[in-house]
Design a protein around this motif. Structure first.
Motif, mmCIF file in Angstrom:
data_model
loop_
_atom_site.group_PDB
_atom_site.id
_atom_site.type_symbol
_atom_site.label_atom_id
_atom_site.label_comp_id
_atom_site.label_asym_id
_atom_site.label_seq_id
_atom_site.Cartn_x
_atom_site.Cartn_y
_atom_site.Cartn_z
ATOM 1 N N VAL A 110 4.928 -2.787 11.734
ATOM 2 C CA VAL A 110 3.325 -3.796 11.217
ATOM 3 C C VAL A 110 2.891 -2.263 10.012
ATOM 4 O O VAL A 110 3.542 -1.191 10.410
ATOM 5 N N CYS A 111 1.560 -2.443 9.182
ATOM 6 C CA CYS A 111 1.331 -1.253 8.549
ATOM 7 C C CYS A 111 0.641 -0.345 9.057
ATOM 8 O O CYS A 111 0.055 -1.469 9.676
ATOM 9 N N MET A 112 1.357 0.943 9.301
ATOM 10 C CA MET A 112 0.227 2.146 9.080
ATOM 11 C C MET A 112 -1.264 1.916 8.897
ATOM 12 O O MET A 112 -2.427 2.337 10.043
ATOM 13 N N THR A 113 -1.529 1.571 7.250
ATOM 14 C CA THR A 113 -3.181 1.558 6.816
ATOM 15 C C THR A 113 -3.201 0.374 7.523
ATOM 16 O O THR A 113 -5.153 0.543 8.259
ATOM 17 N N HIS A 114 -3.214 -0.913 8.208
ATOM 18 C CA HIS A 114 -3.601 -2.283 8.511
ATOM 19 C C HIS A 114 -3.822 -1.646 9.890
ATOM 20 O O HIS A 114 -5.628 -1.825 10.513
ATOM 21 N N CYS A 134 1.005 -1.090 -0.041
ATOM 22 C CA CYS A 134 0.061 0.087 0.179
ATOM 23 C C CYS A 134 1.203 1.223 0.060
ATOM 24 O O CYS A 134 0.586 1.857 0.041
ATOM 25 N N GLY A 135 1.724 1.644 -0.053
ATOM 26 C CA GLY A 135 3.090 2.078 0.279
ATOM 27 C C GLY A 135 2.760 3.293 1.445
ATOM 28 O O GLY A 135 3.650 3.813 1.862
ATOM 29 N N ARG A 136 2.514 2.593 2.374
ATOM 30 C CA ARG A 136 1.837 3.895 3.832
ATOM 31 C C ARG A 136 3.931 3.045 4.305
ATOM 32 O O ARG A 136 4.196 2.098 4.674
ATOM 33 N N ALA A 137 3.299 3.948 5.585
ATOM 34 C CA ALA A 137 4.712 3.423 6.788
ATOM 35 C C ALA A 137 4.071 2.399 7.062
ATOM 36 O O ALA A 137 2.855 2.553 7.960
#
Length: 570
Positions: free
Chosen positions: A367-371, A347-350
């Motif tokens: 971990v993925c910030m979007t998640h 997703c490209g997020r931090a």
């Protein structure tokens, strides 16, 4: 002005070389450049008129940084200009005057004297009468550094006046920041005064209500994102591109973040106070800022209508402090090591670091910030901190080895170990050439004396004399070719010295640090399938060196798989 004292259409010789021109313009209101003559349009017109007087000049591209200060070189169009210079797209840079390049005299001097000459770039500053090709001494003229100092001094004076004005406004309780707090907007009737934004105010109240009920920042973020409540940045993006403000009619690019929620929950603007000028620049011209001591904040109470009661605001602050005490947070340097570099590959997020201290566990994961913010948008992409560090360390070690191998190939091409040896070899060979020429000149004198003393006939003398002249001419041609070859070698070595040096400094790297990451690494991507991709800085320079060594036959296609490590996937 441009072309002063010269009629339009009157051409000036520049030794019949084709000049590919890059036109650079810059204007900054921070530098006090409000006059019409400073506009980007007028700068372009001046340069276009100047170029029209030269038949061997052609404008290839325009580079315009409108609204960027000249005190530093962190400007998008200037960076694009530098890249085009490096790849040879342009070989001439024209500006209205040197202050367009910048107002930091040290940096402007470094580009003029060190960087641009590496790429044989012709530099023209019209109003300053600078032309590094037709008049090379104009770059070194004493007036150039003096003008650069004057440009910097002017910008420094403007900066002090602006800073002083902001201080005075803040003390009067006027809002001086660029963006209003979420839930407020600027009053159209009273300048620098905040009023409640009815489209956002209920969201602010909901955030504080959830915090009072004990909900953490992650839970608040998920609530906002899952319910299609757009953050300020997403709203601004949609308004800019005339997109629908209805959440489900457009893909949401920017989401609420935990850091935004954290700042809102501690922002006194929501109780009617203004606390401003909390940071300051490290030095004049720097973009880097440092936090000001809390006692030096400029605080004014009851400057605008509150959204949250002081009683509820103080309760939230107590909850925040209580939560901070219960958490055994990692050290700041460990927490922020990958900040700005580590991203979700899908997703490209931090990606953010999470600590698990439940029971006797002490586990650290990214971990993925979007998640975290919208579970349905992306998967966790979880990776242990220790595992990530080991992968990145091994990848950097491999890249450093490749770069050192490349440098050895470059040096092997020149049969030398370093620039000093190359210079010594050059000087020795030039001396040998000079000795040969002097010996031939002595032979000419000896033949002349023999002819004058009737020891050899005139026909033989003329033949010997002509043969020696041809030999001298041939040797001078060799000297010229050798000199060109030598300078090309030196230029190639020095072009690569600065970026190869970053990798060589880390040849014995044993541990990942924030400094090493920011020196060498562009991005780190973690994919759902467990792959980790590390992209390094200086990719263009790396590929240019590869191409150069290929052209010289030092490396070939069979070895390219070994050399192509601008991306390393583990």
């Amino acid at each position: 002005m441009a072309g002063r004292g010269r009629k339009k259409g009157e051409e000036i010789s520049s030794k019949s070389k084709a000049w590919k021109v890059g036109v650079y313009g810059r204007r900054s209101f921070d530098d006090g450049e409000t006059e019409e003559s400073y506009t980007i349009t007028n700068q372009k017109k001046m340069i276009e008129y100047f170029v029209s007087n030269y038949s061997d000049m052609k404008i290839i591209d325009y580079y315009s940084d409108d609204g960027y200060t000249g005190t530093n070189f962190e400007r998008p169009e200037f960076k694009r200009l530098l890249n085009d210079i490096m790849i040879g797209k342009i070989n001439t840079l024209i500006v209205k005057d040197l202050s367009r390049l910048g107002r930091n005299h040290r940096e402007v001097g470094r580009y003029l004297e060190e960087v641009f000459p590496l790429y044989d770039l012709r530099v023209i500053a019209i109003n300053d009468n600078v032309d590094s090709y037709l008049n090379p001494e104009s770059i070194n003229n004493i007036i150039v550094p003096v003008k650069n100092l004057m440009n910097e001094s002017y910008s420094r004076d403007i900066s002090k006046k602006v800073s002083s004005a902001y201080q005075s406004m803040a003390k009067r309780g006027e809002f001086v920041a660029g963006t209003t707090p979420y839930g407020y907007k600027l009053d159209s009737n009273i300048k620098h005064h905040l009023i409640i934004d009815e489209t956002e105010v209920e969201i602010v109240r909901k955030i504080f209500e959830m915090a009072l009920n004990g909900d953490g920042r992650i839970k608040i973020c998920k609530y906002l994102n899952n319910n299609g409540i757009l953050c300020r940045k997403e709203i601004q993006r949609r308004k800019k591109w005339n997109l629908s403000l209805k959440p489900n009619e457009e893909e949401i690019k920017y989401l609420w973040s935990t850091s935004t929620i954290g700042r809102m929950l501690s922002n006194e603007s929501y109780i009617g106070n203004l606390v401003q000028l909390k940071t300051k620049r490290i030095t004049f011209g720097s973009k880097l800022t440092v936090n000001v001591a809390e006692e030096n904040y400029i605080r004014c109470e009851n400057t605008h209508e509150p959204i949250i009661s002081k009683e509820d605001f103080n309760k939230v602050q107590k909850i925040i402090k209580s939560n901070e005490k219960r958490k055994s947070a990692p050290k700041l340097e460990n927490y922020s090591k990958f900040r700005g570099i580590l991203k979700c590959g899908d997703c490209g997020r931090a990606m953010t670091r999470q600590e698990d201290f439940r029971g006797n566990r002490n586990i650290s994961n990214y971990v993925c910030m979007t998640h975290l913010q919208v579970a349905s948008k992306c998967s966790t992409h979880k990776i242990k901190s220790e595992e990530l560090e080991n992968i990145v360390l091994e990848t950097i070690q491999l890249q450093v080895k490749f770069i050192i191998k490349l440098e050895r190939s470059l040096m092997k091409l020149y049969f030398n170990n370093n620039v000093i040896d190359l210079e010594n070899e050059y000087n020795n060979n030039i001396r040998l050439f000079e000795i040969k020429v002097n010996n031939l000149k002595n032979d000419k004198m000896r033949y002349y004396e023999n002819w004058k003393n009737n020891k050899i006939p005139e026909t033989e003398f003329n033949k010997l004399y002509s043969d020696i002249d041809n030999q001298i001419k041939s040797i001078k041609g060799e000297i010229e070719s050798y000199d060109i070859s030598y300078r090309e070698k030196i230029k190639q070595i020095r072009k690569n010295d600065y970026w190869i040096g970053h990798f060589k400094r880390n040849r014995r790297i044993k541990k990942i640090t924030k400094e090493v990451l920011h020196e060498l690494v562009e991005n780190i991507f973690v994919y759902e399938n467990g792959q980790v991709e590390v992209t390094f800085k200086y990719k263009d320079e790396f590929m240019n060196l590869i191409k150069y060594l290929e052209e010289k036959g030092v490396i070939n296609d069979e070895k390219m798989e070994d050399w192509s490590v601008s991306k390393a996937i583990i």
